[in-house]
Design a protein around this motif. Sequence first.
Motif, PDB file in Angstrom:
ATOM      1  N   ALA A 148     -58.372  11.818  72.495  1.00 47.29           N
ATOM      2  CA  ALA A 148     -57.472  12.965  72.557  1.00 47.29           C
ATOM      3  C   ALA A 148     -56.652  13.104  71.290  1.00 47.29           C
ATOM      4  O   ALA A 148     -56.068  14.159  71.060  1.00 47.29           O
ATOM      5  N   ARG A 149     -56.564  12.091  70.464  1.00 47.47           N
ATOM      6  CA  ARG A 149     -55.753  12.133  69.266  1.00 47.47           C
ATOM      7  C   ARG A 149     -56.573  11.674  68.070  1.00 47.47           C
ATOM      8  O   ARG A 149     -57.514  10.901  68.214  1.00 47.47           O
ATOM      9  N   PRO A 150     -56.197  12.114  66.871  1.00 48.03           N
ATOM     10  CA  PRO A 150     -56.985  11.762  65.690  1.00 48.03           C
ATOM     11  C   PRO A 150     -56.831  10.287  65.334  1.00 48.03           C
ATOM     12  O   PRO A 150     -55.791   9.687  65.610  1.00 48.03           O
ATOM     13  N   PRO A 151     -57.843   9.701  64.723  1.00 49.50           N
ATOM     14  CA  PRO A 151     -57.724   8.313  64.265  1.00 49.50           C
ATOM     15  C   PRO A 151     -56.804   8.214  63.057  1.00 49.50           C
ATOM     16  O   PRO A 151     -56.473   9.207  62.422  1.00 49.50           O
ATOM     17  N   VAL A 152     -56.391   6.988  62.769  1.00 45.14           N
ATOM     18  CA  VAL A 152     -55.543   6.732  61.606  1.00 45.14           C
ATOM     19  C   VAL A 152     -56.173   5.618  60.779  1.00 45.14           C
ATOM     20  O   VAL A 152     -56.763   4.679  61.316  1.00 45.14           O
ATOM     21  N   ASP A 153     -56.063   5.749  59.474  1.00 45.13           N
ATOM     22  CA  ASP A 153     -56.607   4.764  58.553  1.00 45.13           C
ATOM     23  C   ASP A 153     -55.506   3.850  58.035  1.00 45.13           C
ATOM     24  O   ASP A 153     -54.405   4.309  57.712  1.00 45.13           O
ATOM     25  N   VAL A 154     -55.809   2.568  57.934  1.00 42.78           N
ATOM     26  CA  VAL A 154     -54.883   1.581  57.390  1.00 42.78           C
ATOM     27  C   VAL A 154     -55.578   0.821  56.273  1.00 42.78           C
ATOM     28  O   VAL A 154     -56.659   0.249  56.472  1.00 42.78           O
ATOM     29  N   ASP A 155     -54.970   0.802  55.095  1.00 45.43           N
ATOM     30  CA  ASP A 155     -55.485   0.064  53.951  1.00 45.43           C
ATOM     31  C   ASP A 155     -54.984  -1.377  54.032  1.00 45.43           C
ATOM     32  O   ASP A 155     -53.778  -1.614  53.958  1.00 45.43           O
ATOM     33  N   VAL A 156     -55.891  -2.332  54.199  1.00 47.15           N
ATOM     34  CA  VAL A 156     -55.492  -3.737  54.314  1.00 47.15           C
ATOM     35  C   VAL A 156     -55.842  -4.532  53.057  1.00 47.15           C
ATOM     36  O   VAL A 156     -55.826  -5.761  53.071  1.00 47.15           O
ATOM     37  N   SER A 157     -56.125  -3.830  51.973  1.00 51.44           N
ATOM     38  CA  SER A 157     -56.553  -4.519  50.752  1.00 51.44           C
ATOM     39  C   SER A 157     -55.470  -5.426  50.182  1.00 51.44           C
ATOM     40  O   SER A 157     -55.785  -6.394  49.477  1.00 51.44           O
ATOM     41  N   LYS A 158     -54.202  -5.112  50.466  1.00 47.57           N
ATOM     42  CA  LYS A 158     -53.110  -5.918  49.927  1.00 47.57           C
ATOM     43  C   LYS A 158     -52.453  -6.804  50.972  1.00 47.57           C
ATOM     44  O   LYS A 158     -51.395  -7.394  50.708  1.00 47.57           O
ATOM     45  N   LEU A 159     -53.058  -6.901  52.136  1.00 49.35           N
ATOM     46  CA  LEU A 159     -52.506  -7.750  53.194  1.00 49.35           C
ATOM     47  C   LEU A 159     -52.965  -9.195  52.973  1.00 49.35           C
ATOM     48  O   LEU A 159     -54.143  -9.501  53.101  1.00 49.35           O
ATOM     49  N   PRO A 160     -52.051 -10.113  52.650  1.00 47.51           N
ATOM     50  CA  PRO A 160     -52.462 -11.480  52.334  1.00 47.51           C
ATOM     51  C   PRO A 160     -52.936 -12.230  53.581  1.00 47.51           C
ATOM     52  O   PRO A 160     -52.496 -11.932  54.706  1.00 47.51           O
ATOM     53  N   PRO A 161     -53.815 -13.206  53.411  1.00 50.64           N
ATOM     54  CA  PRO A 161     -54.209 -14.055  54.538  1.00 50.64           C
ATOM     55  C   PRO A 161     -52.989 -14.718  55.169  1.00 50.64           C
ATOM     56  O   PRO A 161     -52.076 -15.168  54.475  1.00 50.64           O
ATOM     57  N   GLY A 162     -52.963 -14.749  56.500  1.00 52.84           N
ATOM     58  CA  GLY A 162     -51.849 -15.334  57.224  1.00 52.84           C
ATOM     59  C   GLY A 162     -50.753 -14.340  57.562  1.00 52.84           C
ATOM     60  O   GLY A 162     -49.813 -14.693  58.268  1.00 52.84           O
ATOM     61  N   GLN A 163     -50.866 -13.102  57.071  1.00 54.06           N
ATOM     62  CA  GLN A 163     -49.838 -12.102  57.304  1.00 54.06           C
ATOM     63  C   GLN A 163     -50.327 -11.045  58.299  1.00 54.06           C
ATOM     64  O   GLN A 163     -51.526 -10.894  58.540  1.00 54.06           O
ATOM     65  N   GLN A 164     -49.375 -10.304  58.850  1.00 51.92           N
ATOM     66  CA  GLN A 164     -49.675  -9.282  59.851  1.00 51.92           C
ATOM     67  C   GLN A 164     -48.872  -8.018  59.579  1.00 51.92           C
ATOM     68  O   GLN A 164     -47.739  -8.088  59.105  1.00 51.92           O
ATOM     69  N   ILE A 165     -49.468  -6.874  59.875  1.00 54.85           N
ATOM     70  CA  ILE A 165     -48.736  -5.617  59.896  1.00 54.85           C
ATOM     71  C   ILE A 165     -48.852  -5.032  61.297  1.00 54.85           C
ATOM     72  O   ILE A 165     -49.783  -5.345  62.043  1.00 54.85           O
ATOM     73  N   THR A 166     -47.885  -4.207  61.654  1.00 57.05           N
ATOM     74  CA  THR A 166     -47.873  -3.542  62.946  1.00 57.05           C
ATOM     75  C   THR A 166     -47.940  -2.042  62.727  1.00 57.05           C
ATOM     76  O   THR A 166     -47.130  -1.482  61.984  1.00 57.05           O
ATOM     77  N   VAL A 167     -48.917  -1.406  63.342  1.00 55.98           N
ATOM     78  CA  VAL A 167     -49.142   0.023  63.212  1.00 55.98           C
ATOM     79  C   VAL A 167     -48.853   0.680  64.550  1.00 55.98           C
ATOM     80  O   VAL A 167     -49.255   0.173  65.594  1.00 55.98           O
ATOM     81  N   VAL A 168     -48.137   1.790  64.536  1.00 58.22           N
ATOM     82  CA  VAL A 168     -47.898   2.530  65.766  1.00 58.22           C
ATOM     83  C   VAL A 168     -49.056   3.499  65.989  1.00 58.22           C
ATOM     84  O   VAL A 168     -49.319   4.371  65.154  1.00 58.22           O
TER      85      VAL A 168
END
Length: 225
Positions: free
Chosen positions: A62-82
Amino acid sequence: MTTTGPLETDNSATDSPASDSPATGKRRDFLTLLTLAAGGAGVAAFSWPFLDSLRPGDSGAARPPVDVDVSKLPPGQQITVVWHGSPVFITHRTPQALERLQQASLAARLRDPSSAALQQPPYAANWHRSIVPAYGVVVGICTHLGCVPTYSPAPDPTTPVANWPGGYACPCHGSKFDLAGRVFIGAPAPYNLPVPPYAMPTPTTIRIGANPPGTDFDFSSIQQI
């Protein structure tokens, strides 16, 4: 994107998603990146107010997808996306963390180590519960009563439980999950953390809300959020 602290510590990273052309129809205002520190009980110890937006019956189509660039996310780290008003954890797991996820001693402590319950798409029904082992993608809502689990990736001999392998700890009623979102035996949470539909159009782009080409998964069909 900025990160702080050593790898495999309780920190979150943020980054801006790659821009899309107007033809894709993706709305950048639909994507918000949050930083959630595991030590911040004021952030984690509440039921997510938009839990109803992810209950079965609300189709991801029902809603459009969203893209997240993880190229700069270091190993062991996390981001939270709404996504759909609720948190999705994207974790860059270290090689050491992936080794721990495959240990038989860990599987023996889990309620559903093989992901038999329908809490993920078929393409994530594997030991790492993801498309590629390095990146974990789970809805960050405890399947007990809807609290937001704390990210605790570092192994610890005593905290939050004995022989902790790294994972998520719910601050409300004590449910524990490993870094693949698999729930521990004895936790009040009945199911693993849900995995949303997602694809990886490039090795460093995670598209939440869209299935990989040739696959079909309706998020409303999951067992429970």
